[in-house]
Design a protein around this motif. Sequence first.
Motif, PDB file in Angstrom:
ATOM      1  N   HIS A  23       0.851  -1.187   0.000  1.00 52.83           N
ATOM      2  CA  HIS A  23       0.000   0.000   0.000  1.00 52.83           C
ATOM      3  C   HIS A  23       0.888   1.238   0.000  1.00 52.83           C
ATOM      4  CE1 HIS A  23      -2.833  -2.543   2.736  1.00 52.83           C
ATOM      5  NE2 HIS A  23      -2.975  -2.881   1.470  1.00 52.83           N
ATOM      6  N   ALA A  24       0.365   2.327  -0.542  1.00 50.88           N
ATOM      7  CA  ALA A  24       1.041   3.610  -0.402  1.00 50.88           C
ATOM      8  C   ALA A  24       0.711   4.150   0.998  1.00 50.88           C
ATOM      9  CB  ALA A  24       0.575   4.573  -1.479  1.00 50.88           C
ATOM     10  N   HIS A  25       1.714   4.624   1.689  1.00 53.08           N
ATOM     11  CA  HIS A  25       1.562   5.121   3.064  1.00 53.08           C
ATOM     12  C   HIS A  25       2.032   6.570   3.129  1.00 53.08           C
ATOM     13  CE1 HIS A  25       2.022   5.370   7.440  1.00 53.08           C
ATOM     14  NE2 HIS A  25       3.278   5.746   7.245  1.00 53.08           N
ATOM     15  N   HIS A  26       1.235   7.434   3.761  1.00 53.80           N
ATOM     16  CA  HIS A  26       1.648   8.818   4.019  1.00 53.80           C
ATOM     17  C   HIS A  26       2.618   8.809   5.204  1.00 53.80           C
ATOM     18  CE1 HIS A  26      -2.029   9.919   1.790  1.00 53.80           C
ATOM     19  NE2 HIS A  26      -1.443  11.084   1.601  1.00 53.80           N
ATOM     20  N   ILE A  27       3.811   9.341   5.023  1.00 51.16           N
ATOM     21  CA  ILE A  27       4.784   9.401   6.117  1.00 51.16           C
ATOM     22  C   ILE A  27       4.276  10.371   7.187  1.00 51.16           C
ATOM     23  CG2 ILE A  27       7.151  10.049   6.725  1.00 51.16           C
ATOM     24  CD1 ILE A  27       7.944   8.946   3.897  1.00 51.16           C
ATOM     25  N   VAL A  28       3.952  11.589   6.774  1.00 49.45           N
ATOM     26  CA  VAL A  28       3.204  12.497   7.649  1.00 49.45           C
ATOM     27  C   VAL A  28       1.753  12.225   7.294  1.00 49.45           C
ATOM     28  CG1 VAL A  28       2.685  14.891   8.259  1.00 49.45           C
ATOM     29  CG2 VAL A  28       5.048  14.213   7.711  1.00 49.45           C
ATOM     30  N   TYR A  29       1.009  11.690   8.245  1.00 50.01           N
ATOM     31  CA  TYR A  29      -0.349  11.240   7.964  1.00 50.01           C
ATOM     32  C   TYR A  29      -1.199  12.320   7.316  1.00 50.01           C
ATOM     33  CZ  TYR A  29       0.828   7.386  11.142  1.00 50.01           C
ATOM     34  OH  TYR A  29       1.421   6.306  11.745  1.00 50.01           O
ATOM     35  N   TRP A  30      -2.017  11.901   6.368  1.00 48.02           N
ATOM     36  CA  TRP A  30      -2.922  12.794   5.667  1.00 48.02           C
ATOM     37  C   TRP A  30      -3.809  13.527   6.671  1.00 48.02           C
ATOM     38  CZ3 TRP A  30      -8.258  12.953   5.111  1.00 48.02           C
ATOM     39  CH2 TRP A  30      -8.734  13.774   4.086  1.00 48.02           C
ATOM     40  N   SER A  31      -4.260  12.827   7.700  1.00 46.37           N
ATOM     41  CA  SER A  31      -5.131  13.428   8.716  1.00 46.37           C
ATOM     42  C   SER A  31      -4.410  14.505   9.528  1.00 46.37           C
ATOM     43  CB  SER A  31      -5.688  12.360   9.660  1.00 46.37           C
ATOM     44  OG  SER A  31      -4.632  11.700  10.329  1.00 46.37           O
ATOM     45  N   SER A  32      -3.086  14.512   9.483  1.00 48.66           N
ATOM     46  CA  SER A  32      -2.286  15.531  10.170  1.00 48.66           C
ATOM     47  C   SER A  32      -1.779  16.589   9.212  1.00 48.66           C
ATOM     48  CB  SER A  32      -1.101  14.873  10.879  1.00 48.66           C
ATOM     49  OG  SER A  32      -1.544  13.972  11.859  1.00 48.66           O
ATOM     50  N   GLY A  33      -2.326  16.603   8.009  1.00 51.19           N
ATOM     51  CA  GLY A  33      -1.935  17.614   7.028  1.00 51.19           C
ATOM     52  C   GLY A  33      -0.835  17.187   6.076  1.00 51.19           C
ATOM     53  N   GLY A  34      -0.455  15.903   6.104  1.00 53.06           N
ATOM     54  CA  GLY A  34       0.587  15.417   5.203  1.00 53.06           C
ATOM     55  C   GLY A  34       0.122  15.431   3.758  1.00 53.06           C
ATOM     56  N   ALA A  35       0.978  15.889   2.886  1.00 50.86           N
ATOM     57  CA  ALA A  35       0.642  15.997   1.464  1.00 50.86           C
ATOM     58  C   ALA A  35       0.654  14.630   0.791  1.00 50.86           C
ATOM     59  CB  ALA A  35       1.639  16.912   0.769  1.00 50.86           C
ATOM     60  N   THR A  36      -0.178  14.489  -0.227  1.00 48.51           N
ATOM     61  CA  THR A  36      -0.176  13.277  -1.040  1.00 48.51           C
ATOM     62  C   THR A  36       0.792  13.518  -2.195  1.00 48.51           C
ATOM     63  OG1 THR A  36      -2.462  12.811  -0.423  1.00 48.51           O
ATOM     64  CG2 THR A  36      -1.627  11.700  -2.390  1.00 48.51           C
ATOM     65  N   GLU A  37       2.056  13.181  -1.940  1.00 46.49           N
ATOM     66  CA  GLU A  37       3.117  13.359  -2.931  1.00 46.49           C
ATOM     67  C   GLU A  37       4.219  12.345  -2.662  1.00 46.49           C
ATOM     68  OE1 GLU A  37       5.218  17.123  -0.643  1.00 46.49           O
ATOM     69  OE2 GLU A  37       3.811  17.525  -2.252  1.00 46.49           O
ATOM     70  N   ILE A  38       5.033  12.117  -3.668  1.00 48.00           N
ATOM     71  CA  ILE A  38       6.082  11.095  -3.585  1.00 48.00           C
ATOM     72  C   ILE A  38       7.004  11.335  -2.387  1.00 48.00           C
ATOM     73  CG2 ILE A  38       8.041  10.029  -4.817  1.00 48.00           C
ATOM     74  CD1 ILE A  38       5.213   9.587  -6.075  1.00 48.00           C
ATOM     75  N   SER A  39       7.347  12.580  -2.135  1.00 47.29           N
ATOM     76  CA  SER A  39       8.280  12.887  -1.047  1.00 47.29           C
ATOM     77  C   SER A  39       7.677  12.665   0.339  1.00 47.29           C
ATOM     78  CB  SER A  39       8.781  14.322  -1.172  1.00 47.29           C
ATOM     79  OG  SER A  39       7.695  15.223  -1.054  1.00 47.29           O
ATOM     80  N   ASN A  40       6.384  12.375   0.417  1.00 51.49           N
ATOM     81  CA  ASN A  40       5.733  12.087   1.691  1.00 51.49           C
ATOM     82  C   ASN A  40       5.108  10.693   1.684  1.00 51.49           C
ATOM     83  OD1 ASN A  40       4.836  12.747   4.357  1.00 51.49           O
ATOM     84  ND2 ASN A  40       2.783  13.007   3.530  1.00 51.49           N
ATOM     85  N   GLY A  41       5.617   9.823   0.819  1.00 48.48           N
ATOM     86  CA  GLY A  41       5.034   8.489   0.717  1.00 48.48           C
ATOM     87  C   GLY A  41       6.074   7.397   0.706  1.00 48.48           C
ATOM     88  N   CYS A  42       5.605   6.187   0.959  1.00 54.57           N
ATOM     89  CA  CYS A  42       6.431   4.994   0.844  1.00 54.57           C
ATOM     90  C   CYS A  42       5.502   3.808   0.667  1.00 54.57           C
ATOM     91  CB  CYS A  42       7.325   4.811   2.066  1.00 54.57           C
ATOM     92  SG  CYS A  42       6.429   4.451   3.587  1.00 54.57           S
ATOM     93  N   LEU A  43       6.063   2.667   0.310  1.00 52.72           N
ATOM     94  CA  LEU A  43       5.271   1.449   0.162  1.00 52.72           C
ATOM     95  C   LEU A  43       5.449   0.557   1.382  1.00 52.72           C
ATOM     96  CD1 LEU A  43       5.847   0.419  -3.565  1.00 52.72           C
ATOM     97  CD2 LEU A  43       3.898   1.620  -2.560  1.00 52.72           C
ATOM     98  N   LEU A  44       4.310   0.034   1.883  1.00 52.76           N
ATOM     99  CA  LEU A  44       4.300  -0.902   3.004  1.00 52.76           C
ATOM    100  C   LEU A  44       3.299  -2.008   2.702  1.00 52.76           C
ATOM    101  CD1 LEU A  44       4.151   1.714   5.888  1.00 52.76           C
ATOM    102  CD2 LEU A  44       6.066   0.166   5.445  1.00 52.76           C
ATOM    103  N   CYS A  45       3.676  -3.269   2.955  1.00 51.30           N
ATOM    104  CA  CYS A  45       2.724  -4.369   2.828  1.00 51.30           C
ATOM    105  C   CYS A  45       1.707  -4.241   3.970  1.00 51.30           C
ATOM    106  CB  CYS A  45       3.445  -5.719   2.872  1.00 51.30           C
ATOM    107  SG  CYS A  45       4.050  -6.177   4.510  1.00 51.30           S
ATOM    108  N   PRO A  46       0.580  -4.937   3.907  1.00 52.52           N
ATOM    109  CA  PRO A  46      -0.433  -4.786   4.951  1.00 52.52           C
ATOM    110  C   PRO A  46       0.082  -5.031   6.376  1.00 52.52           C
ATOM    111  CG  PRO A  46      -1.384  -5.884   3.055  1.00 52.52           C
ATOM    112  CD  PRO A  46       0.096  -5.777   2.790  1.00 52.52           C
ATOM    113  N   ALA A  47       0.893  -6.064   6.585  1.00 53.07           N
ATOM    114  CA  ALA A  47       1.394  -6.354   7.931  1.00 53.07           C
ATOM    115  C   ALA A  47       2.327  -5.251   8.433  1.00 53.07           C
ATOM    116  CB  ALA A  47       2.110  -7.700   7.952  1.00 53.07           C
ATOM    117  N   CYS A  48       3.204  -4.788   7.575  1.00 52.08           N
ATOM    118  CA  CYS A  48       4.138  -3.731   7.982  1.00 52.08           C
ATOM    119  C   CYS A  48       3.412  -2.401   8.142  1.00 52.08           C
ATOM    120  CB  CYS A  48       5.281  -3.631   6.990  1.00 52.08           C
ATOM    121  SG  CYS A  48       6.355  -5.097   7.013  1.00 52.08           S
ATOM    122  N   HIS A  49       2.390  -2.178   7.320  1.00 50.85           N
ATOM    123  CA  HIS A  49       1.576  -0.971   7.457  1.00 50.85           C
ATOM    124  C   HIS A  49       0.928  -0.961   8.841  1.00 50.85           C
ATOM    125  CE1 HIS A  49      -0.966   1.961   4.788  1.00 50.85           C
ATOM    126  NE2 HIS A  49      -0.438   2.569   5.824  1.00 50.85           N
ATOM    127  N   ALA A  50       0.417  -2.107   9.287  1.00 51.80           N
ATOM    128  CA  ALA A  50      -0.174  -2.208  10.622  1.00 51.80           C
ATOM    129  C   ALA A  50       0.880  -1.958  11.701  1.00 51.80           C
ATOM    130  CB  ALA A  50      -0.820  -3.576  10.806  1.00 51.80           C
TER     131      ALA A  50
END
Length: 94
Positions: A23-50
Motif C-alpha cells: 500500500h502507499a503510506h503517508h509518512i506524515v499522515y494525511w489526517s495531520s496535514g501530510g501531502a499526497t506526494e512522492i516525497s511524503n510516501g512509501c510502500l508498506l505491505c499490509p502487515a508492515c503498514h499495521a
Amino acid sequence: MKRALAVRDNGCIKCGAPAGWSHAHHIVYWSSGGATEISNGCLLCPACHAAIHHDGWEVVMGDDGHPWLKPPASVDPRRRLLRSYHRRTMTLAA
C-alpha cells in the motif's frame, strides 16, 4: 504515484514484499496535514503498514530522498534509523 513509489522503494520498505502487495503510506499522515506526494510516501505491505500504525514503528524521509525506518524502543532502545529493505540489501556490482 504508486508506480513512482514502486520504482524508488522496490516494494515494502520494511520487509521487502513486492510492490504489488504493498500500500502507499503517508509518512506524515494525511489526517495531520501530510501531502499526497512522492516525497511524503512509501510502500508498506499490509502487515508492515499495521506495524507502523500500531506497534511503534515510524517512517521518516531521509535527506537522501529515501524513506528510513525508526524502530520502537522495544526493538532498539536507541531507536537507530534503518535503511529501507531494498536499500539495506543493495550490493555494488563488481
